[in-house]
Design a protein around this motif. Structure first.
Motif, PDB file in Angstrom:
ATOM      1  N   THR A 275    -130.942  18.464 -17.819  1.00  0.00           N
ATOM      2  CA  THR A 275    -131.757  17.885 -18.895  1.00  0.00           C
ATOM      3  C   THR A 275    -131.587  16.371 -19.000  1.00  0.00           C
ATOM      4  OG1 THR A 275    -129.964  18.513 -20.413  1.00  0.00           O
ATOM      5  CG2 THR A 275    -131.880  19.968 -20.315  1.00  0.00           C
ATOM      6  N   SER A 276    -131.044  15.762 -17.965  1.00  0.00           N
ATOM      7  CA  SER A 276    -130.856  14.311 -17.955  1.00  0.00           C
ATOM      8  C   SER A 276    -132.059  13.614 -17.345  1.00  0.00           C
ATOM      9  CB  SER A 276    -129.600  13.942 -17.159  1.00  0.00           C
ATOM     10  OG  SER A 276    -129.514  12.552 -16.952  1.00  0.00           O
ATOM     11  N   ASP A 277    -132.366  12.431 -17.844  1.00  0.00           N
ATOM     12  CA  ASP A 277    -133.478  11.659 -17.289  1.00  0.00           C
ATOM     13  C   ASP A 277    -133.167  11.098 -15.906  1.00  0.00           C
ATOM     14  OD1 ASP A 277    -131.660   9.671 -17.916  1.00  0.00           O
ATOM     15  OD2 ASP A 277    -133.061   8.436 -19.038  1.00  0.00           O
ATOM     16  N   PHE A 278    -131.927  11.197 -15.446  1.00  0.00           N
ATOM     17  CA  PHE A 278    -131.585  10.615 -14.143  1.00  0.00           C
ATOM     18  C   PHE A 278    -132.413  11.233 -13.026  1.00  0.00           C
ATOM     19  CE2 PHE A 278    -129.237  14.352 -12.909  1.00  0.00           C
ATOM     20  CZ  PHE A 278    -129.098  14.253 -11.534  1.00  0.00           C
ATOM     21  N   ARG A 279    -132.947  12.431 -13.262  1.00  0.00           N
ATOM     22  CA  ARG A 279    -133.696  13.105 -12.207  1.00  0.00           C
ATOM     23  C   ARG A 279    -135.039  12.430 -11.923  1.00  0.00           C
ATOM     24  NH1 ARG A 279    -133.775  19.329 -13.465  1.00  0.00           N
ATOM     25  NH2 ARG A 279    -135.158  19.271 -11.633  1.00  0.00           N
ATOM     26  N   PHE A 280    -135.453  11.489 -12.763  1.00  0.00           N
ATOM     27  CA  PHE A 280    -136.604  10.674 -12.390  1.00  0.00           C
ATOM     28  C   PHE A 280    -136.305   9.887 -11.108  1.00  0.00           C
ATOM     29  CE2 PHE A 280    -137.910  10.934 -16.935  1.00  0.00           C
ATOM     30  CZ  PHE A 280    -139.234  11.304 -16.754  1.00  0.00           C
TER      31      PHE A 280
ATOM     32  N   GLY B  18    -136.436  16.138  -8.383  1.00  0.00           N
ATOM     33  CA  GLY B  18    -136.467  15.303  -9.578  1.00  0.00           C
ATOM     34  C   GLY B  18    -137.743  15.511 -10.354  1.00  0.00           C
ATOM     35  N   TRP B  19    -137.998  14.610 -11.318  1.00  0.00           N
ATOM     36  CA  TRP B  19    -139.202  14.690 -12.132  1.00  0.00           C
ATOM     37  C   TRP B  19    -140.313  13.892 -11.463  1.00  0.00           C
ATOM     38  CZ3 TRP B  19    -137.742  18.427 -14.879  1.00  0.00           C
ATOM     39  CH2 TRP B  19    -136.479  18.482 -15.450  1.00  0.00           C
ATOM     40  N   SER B  20    -141.435  14.530 -11.238  1.00  0.00           N
ATOM     41  CA  SER B  20    -142.554  13.807 -10.631  1.00  0.00           C
ATOM     42  C   SER B  20    -143.348  13.034 -11.668  1.00  0.00           C
ATOM     43  CB  SER B  20    -143.480  14.784  -9.895  1.00  0.00           C
ATOM     44  OG  SER B  20    -144.006  15.750 -10.790  1.00  0.00           O
ATOM     45  N   SER B  21    -143.189  13.406 -12.942  1.00  0.00           N
ATOM     46  CA  SER B  21    -143.900  12.688 -13.999  1.00  0.00           C
ATOM     47  C   SER B  21    -143.160  12.857 -15.313  1.00  0.00           C
ATOM     48  CB  SER B  21    -145.330  13.215 -14.152  1.00  0.00           C
ATOM     49  OG  SER B  21    -145.331  14.448 -14.848  1.00  0.00           O
ATOM     50  N   PRO B  22    -143.379  11.964 -16.274  1.00  0.00           N
ATOM     51  CA  PRO B  22    -142.763  12.114 -17.602  1.00  0.00           C
ATOM     52  C   PRO B  22    -143.168  13.417 -18.273  1.00  0.00           C
ATOM     53  CG  PRO B  22    -143.663   9.916 -17.341  1.00  0.00           C
ATOM     54  CD  PRO B  22    -144.135  10.715 -16.167  1.00  0.00           C
ATOM     55  N   LYS B  23    -144.364  13.882 -17.976  1.00  0.00           N
ATOM     56  CA  LYS B  23    -144.832  15.143 -18.550  1.00  0.00           C
ATOM     57  C   LYS B  23    -143.966  16.311 -18.089  1.00  0.00           C
ATOM     58  CE  LYS B  23    -149.128  17.749 -19.279  1.00  0.00           C
ATOM     59  NZ  LYS B  23    -150.575  17.799 -18.973  1.00  0.00           N
ATOM     60  N   ASP B  24    -143.552  16.286 -16.812  1.00  0.00           N
ATOM     61  CA  ASP B  24    -142.665  17.322 -16.287  1.00  0.00           C
ATOM     62  C   ASP B  24    -141.349  17.348 -17.056  1.00  0.00           C
ATOM     63  OD1 ASP B  24    -144.497  17.958 -14.340  1.00  0.00           O
ATOM     64  OD2 ASP B  24    -143.543  16.746 -12.789  1.00  0.00           O
ATOM     65  N   TYR B  25    -140.811  16.173 -17.280  1.00  0.00           N
ATOM     66  CA  TYR B  25    -139.529  16.083 -17.989  1.00  0.00           C
ATOM     67  C   TYR B  25    -139.651  16.623 -19.402  1.00  0.00           C
ATOM     68  CZ  TYR B  25    -135.201  13.989 -19.818  1.00  0.00           C
ATOM     69  OH  TYR B  25    -133.975  13.778 -20.397  1.00  0.00           O
ATOM     70  N   ALA B  26    -140.682  16.194 -20.117  1.00  0.00           N
ATOM     71  CA  ALA B  26    -140.868  16.655 -21.493  1.00  0.00           C
ATOM     72  C   ALA B  26    -141.070  18.162 -21.539  1.00  0.00           C
ATOM     73  CB  ALA B  26    -142.061  15.936 -22.129  1.00  0.00           C
ATOM     74  N   GLU B  27    -141.798  18.700 -20.566  1.00  0.00           N
ATOM     75  CA  GLU B  27    -142.035  20.138 -20.528  1.00  0.00           C
ATOM     76  C   GLU B  27    -140.740  20.896 -20.271  1.00  0.00           C
ATOM     77  OE1 GLU B  27    -144.869  23.415 -18.202  1.00  0.00           O
ATOM     78  OE2 GLU B  27    -144.979  21.277 -17.697  1.00  0.00           O
TER      79      GLU B  27
ATOM     80  N   HIS C  22    -132.315   2.204 -18.587  1.00  0.00           N
ATOM     81  CA  HIS C  22    -133.132   1.687 -17.493  1.00  0.00           C
ATOM     82  C   HIS C  22    -134.057   2.735 -16.902  1.00  0.00           C
ATOM     83  CE1 HIS C  22    -129.997   3.601 -15.063  1.00  0.00           C
ATOM     84  NE2 HIS C  22    -130.714   3.384 -13.976  1.00  0.00           N
ATOM     85  N   ILE C  23    -133.899   3.994 -17.346  1.00  0.00           N
ATOM     86  CA  ILE C  23    -134.754   5.073 -16.848  1.00  0.00           C
ATOM     87  C   ILE C  23    -135.734   5.527 -17.928  1.00  0.00           C
ATOM     88  CG2 ILE C  23    -134.812   7.382 -15.855  1.00  0.00           C
ATOM     89  CD1 ILE C  23    -132.043   6.905 -14.710  1.00  0.00           C
ATOM     90  N   ILE C  24    -135.223   6.131 -19.001  1.00  0.00           N
ATOM     91  CA  ILE C  24    -136.111   6.622 -20.061  1.00  0.00           C
ATOM     92  C   ILE C  24    -136.765   5.469 -20.811  1.00  0.00           C
ATOM     93  CG2 ILE C  24    -134.469   6.702 -21.989  1.00  0.00           C
ATOM     94  CD1 ILE C  24    -137.010   9.454 -20.991  1.00  0.00           C
ATOM     95  N   GLY C  25    -136.188   4.266 -20.695  1.00  0.00           N
ATOM     96  CA  GLY C  25    -136.713   3.114 -21.422  1.00  0.00           C
ATOM     97  C   GLY C  25    -138.041   2.601 -20.904  1.00  0.00           C
ATOM     98  N   ARG C  26    -138.525   3.128 -19.780  1.00  0.00           N
ATOM     99  CA  ARG C  26    -139.854   2.770 -19.299  1.00  0.00           C
ATOM    100  C   ARG C  26    -140.906   3.373 -20.234  1.00  0.00           C
ATOM    101  NH1 ARG C  26    -139.792  -1.283 -15.320  1.00  0.00           N
ATOM    102  NH2 ARG C  26    -137.779  -1.097 -14.257  1.00  0.00           N
ATOM    103  N   GLY C  27    -141.948   2.607 -20.502  1.00  0.00           N
ATOM    104  CA  GLY C  27    -142.899   2.974 -21.546  1.00  0.00           C
ATOM    105  C   GLY C  27    -143.487   4.363 -21.438  1.00  0.00           C
TER     106      GLY C  27
END
Length: 339
Positions: A235-240, A246-255, A283-288
Protein backbone atom coordinates in the motif's frame (compact mmCIF):
# COMPACT_ATOMS: atom_id res chain seq x y z
CA UNK A 1 33.29 -6.63 12.02
CA UNK A 2 30.36 -5.72 9.77
CA UNK A 3 26.68 -5.84 10.65
CA UNK A 4 26.18 -8.89 8.43
CA UNK A 5 28.91 -10.89 10.20
CA UNK A 6 27.13 -11.01 13.56
CA UNK A 7 23.63 -9.78 12.77
CA UNK A 8 21.98 -13.09 13.55
CA UNK A 9 22.84 -12.74 17.22
CA UNK A 10 20.25 -9.96 17.37
CA UNK A 11 17.24 -11.50 15.63
CA UNK A 12 14.27 -13.38 17.05
CA UNK A 13 13.12 -16.83 16.06
CA UNK A 14 10.91 -16.56 12.98
CA UNK A 15 7.19 -16.62 13.68
CA UNK A 16 4.86 -18.12 11.06
CA UNK A 17 1.60 -18.49 13.00
CA UNK A 18 1.06 -15.14 14.65
CA UNK A 19 -2.44 -14.81 16.04
CA UNK A 20 -3.50 -17.91 14.13
CA UNK A 21 -7.27 -18.42 14.07
CA UNK A 22 -7.69 -16.37 17.25
CA UNK A 23 -7.20 -12.81 16.06
CA UNK A 24 -7.82 -10.47 19.00
CA UNK A 25 -10.40 -7.71 19.02
CA UNK A 26 -8.24 -4.55 19.02
CA UNK A 27 -11.02 -2.62 20.77
CA UNK A 28 -10.24 0.43 18.67
CA UNK A 29 -11.62 3.67 20.18
CA UNK A 30 -15.37 4.28 19.80
CA UNK A 31 -15.85 0.79 18.42
CA UNK A 32 -14.01 1.55 15.18
CA UNK A 33 -13.90 -1.31 12.68
CA UNK A 34 -10.48 -0.35 11.31
CA UNK A 35 -7.48 1.75 12.30
CA UNK A 36 -5.83 3.64 9.44
CA UNK A 37 -2.28 4.95 9.78
CA UNK A 38 -0.69 7.31 7.27
CA UNK A 39 3.10 7.57 7.39
CA UNK A 40 5.08 10.09 5.35
CA UNK A 41 8.72 9.13 4.84
CA UNK A 42 10.86 12.28 4.85
CA UNK A 43 14.34 11.48 3.56
CA UNK A 44 15.07 13.97 0.75
CA UNK A 45 18.65 15.02 1.42
CA UNK A 46 19.59 11.91 3.40
CA UNK A 47 19.75 9.50 0.47
CA UNK A 48 22.92 8.26 -1.24
CA UNK A 49 25.04 10.99 -2.82
CA UNK A 50 28.74 11.57 -3.46
CA UNK A 51 28.10 14.89 -1.68
CA UNK A 52 28.09 12.88 1.56
CA UNK A 53 31.01 10.62 0.65
CA UNK A 54 28.86 7.84 -0.82
CA UNK A 55 30.08 5.92 -3.88
CA UNK A 56 27.21 7.13 -6.09
CA UNK A 57 23.88 8.93 -6.30
CA UNK A 58 20.61 7.39 -5.14
CA UNK A 59 18.80 5.48 -7.87
CA UNK A 60 15.80 3.98 -6.08
CA UNK A 61 12.22 5.17 -6.54
CA UNK A 62 12.73 7.85 -9.15
CA UNK A 63 10.25 8.94 -11.82
CA UNK A 64 12.84 8.46 -14.55
CA UNK A 65 13.94 4.81 -14.69
CA UNK A 66 17.71 4.87 -14.83
CA UNK A 67 20.63 2.51 -14.74
CA UNK A 68 22.23 2.40 -11.33
CA UNK A 69 25.11 4.96 -11.32
CA UNK A 70 28.59 3.50 -11.31
CA UNK A 71 30.38 3.46 -7.99
CA UNK A 72 32.91 6.23 -7.89
CA UNK A 73 31.13 8.06 -10.67
CA UNK A 74 30.03 11.71 -10.66
CA UNK A 75 26.95 12.99 -8.88
CA UNK A 76 23.73 12.62 -10.82
CA UNK A 77 22.12 16.04 -10.75
CA UNK A 78 18.95 14.82 -12.47
CA UNK A 79 18.48 12.02 -9.91
CA UNK A 80 18.98 14.40 -7.02
CA UNK A 81 16.58 16.96 -8.49
CA UNK A 82 13.75 14.44 -8.34
CA UNK A 83 14.28 14.13 -4.60
CA UNK A 84 14.48 17.91 -4.29
CA UNK A 85 11.00 18.09 -5.78
CA UNK A 86 9.72 16.29 -2.68
CA UNK A 87 10.77 19.15 -0.43
CA UNK A 88 9.86 21.97 -2.77
CA UNK A 89 6.40 20.77 -3.83
CA UNK A 90 5.53 17.45 -2.21
CA UNK A 91 5.85 18.46 1.44
CA UNK A 92 3.58 21.52 1.27
CA UNK A 93 1.00 19.61 -0.77
CA UNK A 94 0.87 16.83 1.81
CA UNK A 95 0.72 19.27 4.72
CA UNK A 96 -2.13 21.17 3.07
CA UNK A 97 -4.05 18.00 2.20
CA UNK A 98 -4.01 16.53 5.70
CA UNK A 99 -4.80 19.93 7.19
CA UNK A 100 -7.78 20.26 4.84
CA UNK A 101 -9.36 17.13 6.32
CA UNK A 102 -8.02 17.52 9.87
CA UNK A 103 -6.37 14.09 9.81
CA UNK A 104 -3.80 12.72 12.21
CA UNK A 105 -0.70 11.09 10.76
CA UNK A 106 3.00 10.40 11.26
CA UNK A 107 6.08 11.85 9.58
CA UNK A 108 8.97 9.37 9.64
CA UNK A 109 12.14 11.44 9.61
CA UNK A 110 15.65 10.71 8.35
CA UNK A 111 17.15 13.50 10.39
CA UNK A 112 19.93 14.55 8.03
CA UNK A 113 17.20 15.39 5.52
CA UNK A 114 15.30 17.64 7.91
CA UNK A 115 18.54 19.28 9.03
CA UNK A 116 18.90 20.51 5.46
CA UNK A 117 15.42 22.04 5.54
CA UNK A 118 14.61 23.02 9.15
CA UNK A 119 11.99 25.34 7.67
CA UNK A 120 9.77 22.26 7.28
CA UNK A 121 10.39 21.05 10.84
CA UNK A 122 8.31 23.81 12.38
CA UNK A 123 5.50 23.28 9.86
CA UNK A 124 5.41 19.54 10.50
CA UNK A 125 5.38 20.08 14.26
CA UNK A 126 2.67 22.74 13.94
CA UNK A 127 0.51 20.29 11.97
CA UNK A 128 0.08 18.13 15.06
CA UNK A 129 1.67 15.14 13.36
CA UNK A 130 3.87 12.64 15.15
CA UNK A 131 7.58 12.66 14.30
CA UNK A 132 8.99 9.15 14.34
CA UNK A 133 12.60 8.36 13.46
CA UNK A 134 14.15 6.66 10.44
CA UNK A 135 17.74 7.11 11.67
CA UNK A 136 20.13 9.72 10.30
CA UNK A 137 20.43 8.59 6.68
CA UNK A 138 18.23 6.91 4.11
CA UNK A 139 20.79 4.28 3.14
CA UNK A 140 21.03 0.51 3.21
CA UNK A 141 22.17 -0.18 6.76
CA UNK A 142 22.85 -3.82 5.92
CA UNK A 143 26.05 -2.46 4.38
CA UNK A 144 27.02 -0.26 7.36
CA UNK A 145 29.17 -1.48 10.25
CA UNK A 146 27.50 -1.73 13.64
CA UNK A 147 29.48 1.05 15.34
CA UNK A 148 28.71 3.51 12.55
CA UNK A 149 25.01 2.64 12.60
CA UNK A 150 24.91 3.08 16.38
CA UNK A 151 26.48 6.52 15.96
CA UNK A 152 23.89 7.45 13.32
CA UNK A 153 21.10 6.41 15.68
CA UNK A 154 22.45 8.49 18.55
CA UNK A 155 22.92 11.50 16.29
CA UNK A 156 19.42 11.06 14.91
CA UNK A 157 17.85 11.18 18.38
CA UNK A 158 19.76 14.36 19.21
CA UNK A 159 18.79 15.94 15.92
CA UNK A 160 15.09 15.03 16.07
CA UNK A 161 14.79 16.45 19.57
CA UNK A 162 16.53 19.66 18.55
CA UNK A 163 14.53 20.11 15.34
CA UNK A 164 11.20 19.43 17.02
CA UNK A 165 11.89 21.10 20.36
CA UNK A 166 10.57 17.92 22.04
CA UNK A 167 12.99 16.08 24.32
CA UNK A 168 10.66 13.05 24.57
CA UNK A 169 11.09 12.07 20.91
CA UNK A 170 11.18 9.71 19.20
CA UNK A 171 8.37 7.49 20.46
CA UNK A 172 8.84 5.05 17.60
CA UNK A 173 11.11 4.06 14.72
CA UNK A 174 10.89 2.83 11.15
CA UNK A 175 14.37 2.67 9.64
CA UNK A 176 12.93 0.84 6.60
CA UNK A 177 16.29 0.02 4.96
CA UNK A 178 17.44 -1.39 8.25
CA UNK A 179 20.08 -3.94 9.17
CA UNK A 180 19.40 -6.99 11.31
CA UNK A 181 20.81 -5.06 14.28
CA UNK A 182 18.94 -1.77 13.85
CA UNK A 183 16.12 -2.56 16.27
CA UNK A 184 18.47 -3.62 19.02
CA UNK A 185 20.68 -0.58 18.47
CA UNK A 186 17.91 1.97 18.82
CA UNK A 187 16.44 0.05 21.76
CA UNK A 188 19.87 0.35 23.41
CA UNK A 189 19.99 4.08 22.70
CA UNK A 190 16.59 4.61 24.30
CA UNK A 191 17.59 2.55 27.35
CA UNK A 192 20.84 4.49 27.72
CA UNK A 193 18.94 7.78 27.73
CA UNK A 194 16.04 6.56 29.87
CA UNK A 195 13.81 7.43 26.90
CA UNK A 196 10.67 5.29 26.51
CA UNK A 197 10.48 3.32 23.27
CA UNK A 198 6.79 2.99 22.50
CA UNK A 199 7.03 0.97 19.31
CA UNK A 200 9.01 -0.22 16.30
CA UNK A 201 7.59 -0.36 12.78
CA UNK A 202 10.52 -2.29 11.30
CA UNK A 203 8.40 -5.30 10.39
CA UNK A 204 6.07 -6.30 7.56
CA UNK A 205 4.74 -9.48 9.17
CA UNK A 206 1.17 -8.71 10.26
CA UNK A 207 -1.89 -6.47 9.97
CA UNK A 208 -2.09 -5.93 13.73
CA UNK A 209 0.37 -4.73 16.36
CA UNK A 210 2.09 -7.50 18.29
CA UNK A 211 4.57 -7.88 21.12
CA UNK A 212 8.01 -9.45 20.91
CA UNK A 213 10.50 -10.00 23.74
CA UNK A 214 12.77 -7.02 24.30
CA UNK A 215 15.85 -7.07 22.09
CA UNK A 216 17.83 -6.01 25.18
CA UNK A 217 17.31 -9.28 27.07
CA UNK A 218 20.55 -10.53 25.51
CA UNK A 219 22.25 -7.50 27.10
CA UNK A 220 21.12 -8.71 30.51
CA UNK A 221 18.31 -6.18 30.85
CA UNK A 222 14.77 -6.99 32.05
CA UNK A 223 12.29 -8.16 29.44
CA UNK A 224 9.82 -5.30 29.12
CA UNK A 225 8.87 -6.32 25.58
CA UNK A 226 8.86 -4.37 22.34
CA UNK A 227 5.63 -3.50 20.55
CA UNK A 228 5.76 -3.92 16.78
CA UNK A 229 3.47 -1.85 14.55
CA UNK A 230 3.98 -3.49 11.15
CA UNK A 231 3.79 -1.65 7.85
CA UNK A 232 3.43 -2.98 4.31
CA UNK A 233 4.96 -2.16 0.94
CA UNK A 234 1.89 -3.16 -1.03
CA UNK A 235 0.00 0.00 0.00
CA UNK A 236 3.01 2.29 -0.39
CA UNK A 237 3.26 4.88 -3.14
CA UNK A 238 6.83 3.73 -3.86
CA UNK A 239 5.39 1.28 -6.38
CA UNK A 240 4.84 4.17 -8.77
CA UNK A 241 8.62 4.18 -9.19
CA UNK A 242 9.46 0.55 -8.48
CA UNK A 243 10.78 -1.82 -11.10
CA UNK A 244 8.38 -4.58 -12.06
CA UNK A 245 4.92 -4.73 -10.53
CA UNK A 246 4.12 -1.08 -9.87
CA UNK A 247 1.29 1.39 -10.38
CA UNK A 248 0.65 2.30 -13.99
CA UNK A 249 -1.56 5.21 -12.99
CA UNK A 250 -2.72 7.13 -9.90
CA UNK A 251 -6.14 5.61 -10.46
CA UNK A 252 -4.67 2.12 -9.99
CA UNK A 253 -3.14 3.14 -6.69
CA UNK A 254 -6.34 4.71 -5.38
CA UNK A 255 -8.33 1.65 -6.43
CA UNK A 256 -5.91 -0.72 -4.68
CA UNK A 257 -6.01 1.37 -1.50
CA UNK A 258 -9.80 1.36 -1.61
CA UNK A 259 -9.95 -2.41 -2.16
CA UNK A 260 -7.53 -3.04 0.71
CA UNK A 261 -9.52 -0.75 2.97
CA UNK A 262 -12.74 -2.56 2.05
CA UNK A 263 -11.30 -5.98 2.91
CA UNK A 264 -10.03 -4.76 6.28
CA UNK A 265 -13.27 -2.91 6.96
CA UNK A 266 -15.33 -6.04 6.24
CA UNK A 267 -13.08 -8.05 8.54
CA UNK A 268 -13.73 -5.45 11.22
CA UNK A 269 -17.48 -5.78 10.74
CA UNK A 270 -17.01 -9.54 11.19
CA UNK A 271 -15.24 -8.99 14.51
CA UNK A 272 -11.61 -9.18 13.34
CA UNK A 273 -10.60 -5.53 13.08
CA UNK A 274 -7.23 -4.71 11.54
CA UNK A 275 -4.77 -1.84 11.06
CA UNK A 276 -4.10 -0.46 7.58
CA UNK A 277 -0.85 1.43 7.03
CA UNK A 278 -0.27 3.66 4.00
CA UNK A 279 3.34 4.81 3.48
CA UNK A 280 3.84 7.95 1.39
CA UNK A 281 6.84 9.86 -0.01
CA UNK A 282 6.71 13.59 -0.82
CA UNK A 283 8.69 13.20 -4.04
CA UNK A 284 6.29 10.50 -5.24
CA UNK A 285 2.74 11.12 -4.00
CA UNK A 286 3.45 14.86 -4.04
CA UNK A 287 3.02 14.97 -7.82
CA UNK A 288 -0.25 16.69 -8.65
CA UNK A 289 -2.08 13.92 -10.48
CA UNK A 290 -1.15 11.30 -7.91
CA UNK A 291 -2.23 13.44 -4.99
CA UNK A 292 -5.59 14.16 -6.63
CA UNK A 293 -6.49 10.45 -6.74
CA UNK A 294 -5.08 9.91 -3.26
CA UNK A 295 -7.41 12.65 -2.02
CA UNK A 296 -10.31 10.69 -3.51
CA UNK A 297 -9.23 7.73 -1.38
CA UNK A 298 -9.19 9.94 1.72
CA UNK A 299 -12.71 11.11 0.92
CA UNK A 300 -13.82 7.50 0.55
CA UNK A 301 -12.35 6.56 3.94
CA UNK A 302 -13.99 9.55 5.59
CA UNK A 303 -17.37 8.59 4.14
CA UNK A 304 -17.38 5.36 6.16
CA UNK A 305 -18.52 5.16 9.81
CA UNK A 306 -16.34 3.44 12.39
CA UNK A 307 -12.90 4.44 11.08
CA UNK A 308 -10.10 5.49 13.42
CA UNK A 309 -7.42 7.52 11.62
CA UNK A 310 -4.56 7.86 14.07
CA UNK A 311 -0.89 8.61 14.57
CA UNK A 312 1.27 5.57 15.14
CA UNK A 313 2.14 6.59 18.67
CA UNK A 314 -1.60 6.76 19.42
CA UNK A 315 -2.15 3.27 18.06
CA UNK A 316 0.81 1.96 20.07
CA UNK A 317 -0.42 3.59 23.29
CA UNK A 318 -3.89 2.13 22.77
CA UNK A 319 -2.53 -1.37 22.15
CA UNK A 320 -0.21 -1.27 25.16
CA UNK A 321 -3.13 -0.25 27.37
CA UNK A 322 -5.54 -2.88 26.04
CA UNK A 323 -2.98 -5.66 25.73
CA UNK A 324 -0.10 -5.13 28.18
CA UNK A 325 3.08 -7.06 27.53
CA UNK A 326 3.36 -10.55 28.96
CA UNK A 327 6.54 -12.50 28.18
CA UNK A 328 4.89 -15.92 27.94
CA UNK A 329 2.42 -14.80 25.27
CA UNK A 330 4.69 -12.60 23.15
CA UNK A 331 5.40 -13.58 19.58
CA UNK A 332 8.44 -15.83 19.25
CA UNK A 333 7.47 -17.32 22.61
CA UNK A 334 4.00 -18.76 22.00
CA UNK A 335 4.17 -22.42 21.11
CA UNK A 336 1.14 -23.38 19.01
CA UNK A 337 -0.17 -26.93 19.08
CA UNK A 338 0.21 -28.70 15.73
CA UNK A 339 -2.95 -29.41 13.74
Amino acid sequence: MTANEHAFDFTHEREFIGYGMNSPDPQWPKGAKIAVSFVVNYYMGAEFSPEYGDPGSEWLFLDLPRVRPKEGGPRSDINESMYEYGGREGVPRILNLFKKYGLKYTWNISTQALEKAPYWARHIVASGAELSCASKRYIDYMNVDVDSEATHIAEAVDSLQKLSGDATLPHGWMVDRRSNVSIRLYAREHAKRGLPLLYSSDSCSDDLPYWTPSPLVADGQPDTGLLMLPFSYDTSDFRFNAYGNGWSSPKDYAEYLRDTFDVFYDEGLAGEAKMMTVVLHPHIIGRGGRLAYFEEFLQYVLSKPGVWIARRDEIAAHWAKQFPYHPTSAFCQTKQEPC
